[in-house]
Design a protein around this motif. Structure first.
Motif, PDB file in Angstrom:
ATOM      1  N   VAL A  32       0.863  -1.182   0.000  1.00  0.00           N
ATOM      2  CA  VAL A  32       0.000   0.000   0.000  1.00  0.00           C
ATOM      3  C   VAL A  32       0.901   1.234   0.000  1.00  0.00           C
ATOM      4  O   VAL A  32       2.092   1.145   0.297  1.00  0.00           O
ATOM      5  CB  VAL A  32      -0.945   0.026   1.225  1.00  0.00           C
ATOM      6  CG1 VAL A  32      -1.891  -1.163   1.214  1.00  0.00           C
ATOM      7  CG2 VAL A  32      -0.151   0.061   2.524  1.00  0.00           C
ATOM      8  N   ARG A  33       0.315   2.365  -0.326  1.00  0.00           N
ATOM      9  CA  ARG A  33       1.101   3.602  -0.353  1.00  0.00           C
ATOM     10  C   ARG A  33       1.138   4.233   1.029  1.00  0.00           C
ATOM     11  O   ARG A  33       0.123   4.368   1.696  1.00  0.00           O
ATOM     12  CB  ARG A  33       0.495   4.587  -1.362  1.00  0.00           C
ATOM     13  CG  ARG A  33       1.366   5.827  -1.604  1.00  0.00           C
ATOM     14  CD  ARG A  33       0.888   6.598  -2.824  1.00  0.00           C
ATOM     15  NE  ARG A  33      -0.463   7.096  -2.649  1.00  0.00           N
ATOM     16  CZ  ARG A  33      -0.763   8.268  -2.074  1.00  0.00           C
ATOM     17  NH1 ARG A  33       0.198   9.050  -1.608  1.00  0.00           N
ATOM     18  NH2 ARG A  33      -2.010   8.651  -1.970  1.00  0.00           N
ATOM     19  N   ASP A  34       2.339   4.598   1.454  1.00  0.00           N
ATOM     20  CA  ASP A  34       2.553   5.280   2.728  1.00  0.00           C
ATOM     21  C   ASP A  34       3.406   6.506   2.440  1.00  0.00           C
ATOM     22  O   ASP A  34       4.634   6.450   2.484  1.00  0.00           O
ATOM     23  CB  ASP A  34       3.248   4.344   3.723  1.00  0.00           C
ATOM     24  CG  ASP A  34       3.442   4.982   5.099  1.00  0.00           C
ATOM     25  OD1 ASP A  34       2.797   6.013   5.362  1.00  0.00           O
ATOM     26  OD2 ASP A  34       4.227   4.448   5.896  1.00  0.00           O
ATOM     27  N   GLU A  73       0.286  14.875  -5.040  1.00  0.00           N
ATOM     28  CA  GLU A  73       1.233  13.950  -4.426  1.00  0.00           C
ATOM     29  C   GLU A  73       2.150  13.333  -5.478  1.00  0.00           C
ATOM     30  O   GLU A  73       3.320  13.037  -5.205  1.00  0.00           O
ATOM     31  CB  GLU A  73       0.482  12.873  -3.646  1.00  0.00           C
ATOM     32  CG  GLU A  73      -0.303  13.454  -2.468  1.00  0.00           C
ATOM     33  CD  GLU A  73      -0.957  12.383  -1.614  1.00  0.00           C
ATOM     34  OE1 GLU A  73      -0.408  11.263  -1.547  1.00  0.00           O
ATOM     35  OE2 GLU A  73      -2.015  12.666  -1.029  1.00  0.00           O
ATOM     36  N   GLN A  74       1.634  13.152  -6.682  1.00  0.00           N
ATOM     37  CA  GLN A  74       2.496  12.694  -7.774  1.00  0.00           C
ATOM     38  C   GLN A  74       3.577  13.726  -8.060  1.00  0.00           C
ATOM     39  O   GLN A  74       4.752  13.375  -8.209  1.00  0.00           O
ATOM     40  CB  GLN A  74       1.674  12.449  -9.041  1.00  0.00           C
ATOM     41  CG  GLN A  74       0.890  11.159  -9.042  1.00  0.00           C
ATOM     42  CD  GLN A  74       0.306  10.860 -10.418  1.00  0.00           C
ATOM     43  OE1 GLN A  74       0.791  11.343 -11.437  1.00  0.00           O
ATOM     44  NE2 GLN A  74      -0.749  10.063 -10.447  1.00  0.00           N
ATOM     45  N   ARG A  75       3.193  15.003  -8.130  1.00  0.00           N
ATOM     46  CA  ARG A  75       4.174  16.057  -8.414  1.00  0.00           C
ATOM     47  C   ARG A  75       5.234  16.106  -7.324  1.00  0.00           C
ATOM     48  O   ARG A  75       6.431  16.270  -7.608  1.00  0.00           O
ATOM     49  CB  ARG A  75       3.469  17.411  -8.545  1.00  0.00           C
ATOM     50  CG  ARG A  75       2.658  17.566  -9.829  1.00  0.00           C
ATOM     51  CD  ARG A  75       2.217  19.000 -10.025  1.00  0.00           C
ATOM     52  NE  ARG A  75       1.267  19.410  -8.996  1.00  0.00           N
ATOM     53  CZ  ARG A  75      -0.048  19.289  -9.106  1.00  0.00           C
ATOM     54  NH1 ARG A  75      -0.567  18.756 -10.204  1.00  0.00           N
ATOM     55  NH2 ARG A  75      -0.858  19.698  -8.144  1.00  0.00           N
ATOM     56  N   PRO A 106      11.053   2.919  -1.926  1.00  0.00           N
ATOM     57  CA  PRO A 106      10.592   4.078  -2.698  1.00  0.00           C
ATOM     58  C   PRO A 106       9.556   3.694  -3.755  1.00  0.00           C
ATOM     59  O   PRO A 106       9.674   2.652  -4.406  1.00  0.00           O
ATOM     60  CB  PRO A 106      11.881   4.594  -3.345  1.00  0.00           C
ATOM     61  CG  PRO A 106      12.988   4.078  -2.481  1.00  0.00           C
ATOM     62  CD  PRO A 106      12.513   2.753  -1.976  1.00  0.00           C
ATOM     63  N   LEU A 107       8.565   4.540  -3.903  1.00  0.00           N
ATOM     64  CA  LEU A 107       7.522   4.279  -4.893  1.00  0.00           C
ATOM     65  C   LEU A 107       8.077   4.216  -6.307  1.00  0.00           C
ATOM     66  O   LEU A 107       7.664   3.376  -7.113  1.00  0.00           O
ATOM     67  CB  LEU A 107       6.451   5.372  -4.823  1.00  0.00           C
ATOM     68  CG  LEU A 107       5.541   5.419  -3.595  1.00  0.00           C
ATOM     69  CD1 LEU A 107       4.672   6.674  -3.646  1.00  0.00           C
ATOM     70  CD2 LEU A 107       4.665   4.171  -3.517  1.00  0.00           C
ATOM     71  N   LEU A 159       1.639   4.838  -7.236  1.00  0.00           N
ATOM     72  CA  LEU A 159       1.869   6.247  -7.556  1.00  0.00           C
ATOM     73  C   LEU A 159       1.048   6.691  -8.756  1.00  0.00           C
ATOM     74  O   LEU A 159       0.606   7.846  -8.829  1.00  0.00           O
ATOM     75  CB  LEU A 159       3.361   6.466  -7.813  1.00  0.00           C
ATOM     76  CG  LEU A 159       3.825   7.905  -8.055  1.00  0.00           C
ATOM     77  CD1 LEU A 159       3.480   8.795  -6.872  1.00  0.00           C
ATOM     78  CD2 LEU A 159       5.325   7.936  -8.335  1.00  0.00           C
ATOM     79  N   ALA A 160       0.815   5.794  -9.702  1.00  0.00           N
ATOM     80  CA  ALA A 160       0.078   6.145 -10.920  1.00  0.00           C
ATOM     81  C   ALA A 160      -1.335   6.631 -10.607  1.00  0.00           C
ATOM     82  O   ALA A 160      -1.894   7.444 -11.353  1.00  0.00           O
ATOM     83  CB  ALA A 160       0.021   4.949 -11.864  1.00  0.00           C
ATOM     84  N   TRP A 161      -1.930   6.132  -9.519  1.00  0.00           N
ATOM     85  CA  TRP A 161      -3.285   6.531  -9.160  1.00  0.00           C
ATOM     86  C   TRP A 161      -3.326   7.406  -7.900  1.00  0.00           C
ATOM     87  O   TRP A 161      -4.383   7.606  -7.334  1.00  0.00           O
ATOM     88  CB  TRP A 161      -4.162   5.300  -8.988  1.00  0.00           C
ATOM     89  CG  TRP A 161      -4.644   4.750 -10.295  1.00  0.00           C
ATOM     90  CD1 TRP A 161      -5.684   5.209 -11.047  1.00  0.00           C
ATOM     91  CD2 TRP A 161      -4.097   3.656 -11.028  1.00  0.00           C
ATOM     92  NE1 TRP A 161      -5.822   4.468 -12.192  1.00  0.00           N
ATOM     93  CE2 TRP A 161      -4.865   3.496 -12.215  1.00  0.00           C
ATOM     94  CE3 TRP A 161      -3.035   2.769 -10.800  1.00  0.00           C
ATOM     95  CZ2 TRP A 161      -4.605   2.527 -13.155  1.00  0.00           C
ATOM     96  CZ3 TRP A 161      -2.771   1.787 -11.751  1.00  0.00           C
ATOM     97  CH2 TRP A 161      -3.546   1.672 -12.906  1.00  0.00           C
TER      98      TRP A 161
END
Length: 251
Positions: free
Chosen positions: A103-105, A150-152, A132-133, A143-145
């Protein structure tokens, strides 16, 4: 430091432990939690009494059983890991490769589960650890979604981990767009030399990506996409299970 509450001081001590620092002596705990030695000693003893920490025979400390019991109550364990585990086991058996659930943290991929197969290559991931993502397939899928802001932010802090890690923001942004189009993320030796990875997203009740399932395979394998159908099937089954569990709970 002086302004931190008692609770935050105790939490900072627990936060001193991670997958690379499973056992610490008192001096290391004080340094990593940014507390005076005497203050750390007092809080450590209270945490030992509460079984949040355990003191070993050699004088070092490790996470105690109370936190393990509490961790089993978390939504991450009950709702995600337990729901996904049968499908992850099937995926590992079918492919023989290392299987990841993450999951993303923040700007990291938090590894909820890792299963090793008969053809597993060396990996640096650990359950409960983060990577790292931008350098992992599960991370890129997450990261794609992620929200655009947060992507930037993630694209502004790219670190080179191997000679093949993508650290050009424009190139990575194009990869993320391709992942959203194809719903598959790939890496080749970006995190670990000799290893490639592929991942797909897991969707929750609202249809958003809440986790990613991935395979780690030898980078020299010619049929790198051979496990993709099984990977897609596992992610789809986990997604359906999560949606059905949420629907049953709502009813």
């Amino acid at each position: 430091m002086a302004g931190r509450s008692v609770t935050l001081r105790a939490l900072s001590i627990l936060d001193a432990f991670d997958v690379r620092h499973r056992r610490l002596n008192l001096t290391e705990i004080a340094r990593r939690s940014n507390l005076p030695l005497a203050t750390a000693h007092r809080h450590v003893q209270e945490l030992v009494d509460w079984h949040a920490l355990e003191r070993r025979a050699d004088g070092t400390y490790q996470i105690g059983t109370r936190l393990w019991h509490l961790g089993l109550l978390s939504a991450m364990h009950v709702e995600l890991r337990e729901a996904a585990l049968p499908y992850l086991q099937d995926l590992c058996a079918v492919t023989g490769d290392t299987v990841h659930l993450a999951v993303r943290d923040g700007f990291k991929a938090l590894y909820v589960e890792r299963l090793g197969g008969v053809r597993s290559v060396r990996v640096v991931s650990r359950p409960g650890g983060t990577l790292p993502l931008h350098a992992t397939a599960v991370g890129k899928a997450l990261l794609a979604w992620a929200p655009a802001d947060e992507q930037r932010a993630a694209l502004s802090r790219l670190e080179r981990l191997t000679p093949y890690t993508v650290v050009d923001p424009t190139r990575l942004a194009a990869q993320l767009a391709e992942i959203r189009r194809t719903e598959v993320a790939w890496t080749r030796e970006e995190m670990t030399l000799g290893a490639a990875s592929v991942a797909v997203g897991v969707t929750g009740a609202a249809g958003s990506v809440v986790a990613a399932v991935g395979l780690v395979i030898p980078s020299h394998r010619t049929n790198v996409g051979s496990g993709l159908p099984a990977l897609r099937a596992a992610a789809s089954a986990i997604s359906a299970h999560l949606r059905s569990r949420r629907s049953a709970g709502a009813a």
